[in-house]
Design a protein around this motif. Structure first.
Motif, short mmCIF file in Angstrom:
data_model
loop_
_atom_site.label_atom_id
_atom_site.label_comp_id
_atom_site.label_asym_id
_atom_site.label_seq_id
_atom_site.Cartn_x
_atom_site.Cartn_y
_atom_site.Cartn_z
N ALA A 175 0.98 -1.18 0.08
CA ALA A 175 0.11 -0.09 0.06
C ALA A 175 1.00 0.94 -0.05
N TRP A 176 1.75 1.34 -0.99
CA TRP A 176 2.97 2.21 -1.10
C TRP A 176 2.30 3.71 -1.20
N GLU A 177 1.29 3.88 -1.94
CA GLU A 177 0.66 5.42 -2.03
C GLU A 177 0.24 5.94 -0.64
N HIS A 235 12.57 0.68 -2.10
CA HIS A 235 13.18 -0.21 -2.47
C HIS A 235 12.23 -1.62 -2.84
N GLY A 236 11.31 -1.36 -1.74
CA GLY A 236 10.60 -2.64 -1.87
C GLY A 236 9.45 -2.79 -2.96
N ILE A 237 9.13 -1.57 -3.52
CA ILE A 237 8.23 -1.78 -4.73
C ILE A 237 9.06 -1.35 -6.09
N GLY A 238 10.54 -1.64 -6.07
CA GLY A 238 11.18 -1.67 -7.24
C GLY A 238 12.16 -0.42 -7.45
N ILE A 239 12.26 0.59 -6.38
CA ILE A 239 12.84 1.63 -6.77
C ILE A 239 14.32 1.55 -6.23
N GLY A 240 15.35 1.76 -7.07
CA GLY A 240 16.73 1.75 -6.67
C GLY A 240 17.09 2.75 -5.76
N PHE A 241 18.20 2.49 -4.92
CA PHE A 241 18.30 3.46 -3.82
C PHE A 241 18.71 4.83 -4.30
N ILE A 296 7.01 8.86 -7.95
CA ILE A 296 7.46 7.60 -7.69
C ILE A 296 6.79 6.76 -9.05
N ARG A 297 5.85 6.84 -9.03
CA ARG A 297 4.80 6.02 -10.20
C ARG A 297 5.61 6.28 -11.53
N SER A 298 5.92 7.57 -11.67
CA SER A 298 6.85 7.60 -13.28
C SER A 298 8.12 6.88 -13.26
N HIS A 299 8.58 6.78 -12.15
CA HIS A 299 9.98 6.00 -12.11
C HIS A 299 9.40 4.32 -12.06
N LEU A 300 8.59 4.13 -11.71
CA LEU A 300 8.24 2.72 -11.70
C LEU A 300 7.87 2.27 -13.08
N ASP A 301 7.00 3.26 -13.73
CA ASP A 301 6.69 3.06 -15.24
C ASP A 301 8.03 2.74 -16.03
#
Length: 230
Positions: free
Chosen positions: A86-88, A138-144, A222-227
């Motif tokens: 529930a990251w958002e 990091h848990g949702i796939g974003i690098g440090f 954040i969503r743009s980085h995930l996309d």
């Protein structure tokens, strides 16, 4: 009759009873409204209605007072659990915890500009809460590296929001959130500013609305980085 706990007296012979906790609370109150430069030993003693000499029975020096005040402030910073599923909402909850902290003591936020705090005085919550936020991203796939970028962005937005929007709002002023105050435009009625005057005539969003917009910007980042990563 049930036993009742005895409360420590707050005064003795008409004078307040000092504690390190009372000193920290008063120093933080002063810093929160006037900034840490206002927290001198003489001013603090006057606020507590004691002598400067009495203060030195409880604290070593002014740096000890500053450390106590910052510790008290950061003790109260307790973000909710951060859940990658529930990251958002977690990001929003983290931002709300910062807003609550900053809103209570806005001028104290400038401590990094006003004071030279030694590394040993850094409060654990400044490290633990940052670590938890980075773990969330990091848990949702974003690098440090990107997670740090997001946190820097959020921190800068929250700092400016606290000082420019929330602080004026709590002081019951009418120009928080305005592009330019009406008095500025009135003072320069001779300037040709059609776009600015039209924009200034629009309704001013509330501080809460502006905060929600701020959080939306960070979530969109954040969503743009995930996309991009997918």
């Amino acid at each position: 009759m049930p036993a009742t706990s005895r409360r420590r007296p707050t005064t003795r012979k008409g004078r307040p009873v000092l504690t390190r906790e009372a000193i920290a609370a008063k120093a933080l109150e002063m810093a929160g409204t006037q900034g840490f430069p206002s927290v001198t030993m003489r001013a603090l003693a006057a606020e507590l209605n004691v002598t400067v000499r009495a203060l030195y029975n409880y604290v070593e020096d002014r740096q000890d007072v500053v450390d106590l005040a910052l510790g008290l402030m950061l003790d109260s910073w307790n973000p909710p659990p951060l859940d990658p599923t529930a990251w958002e909402e977690s990001v929003a909850g983290y931002a709300r915890s910062l807003r609550k902290l900053y809103r209570r003591w806005p001028r104290a936020l400038l401590v990094s500009l006003d004071e030279d705090a030694p590394p040993t005085s850094v409060h654990p919550n400044r490290l633990l809460n940052l670590d938890r936020f980075l773990q969330l991203l990091h848990g949702i796939g974003i690098g440090f590296p990107t997670a740090l970028e997001v946190h820097r962005h959020l921190s800068l937005l929250m700092l400016s929001f606290a000082l420019v929007v929330d602080r004026p709002a709590t002081r019951a002023t009418t120009d928080h959130g305005t592009l330019v105050p009406d008095v500025w435009l009135a003072a320069h009625a001779d300037l040709d500013l059609p776009a600015l005057r039209q924009a200034a005539a629009l309704p001013i969003p509330t501080a809460d609305t502006q905060f929600d917009q701020l959080v939306s910007v960070v979530i969109a980042q954040i969503r743009s980085h995930l996309d991009a990563s997918t």
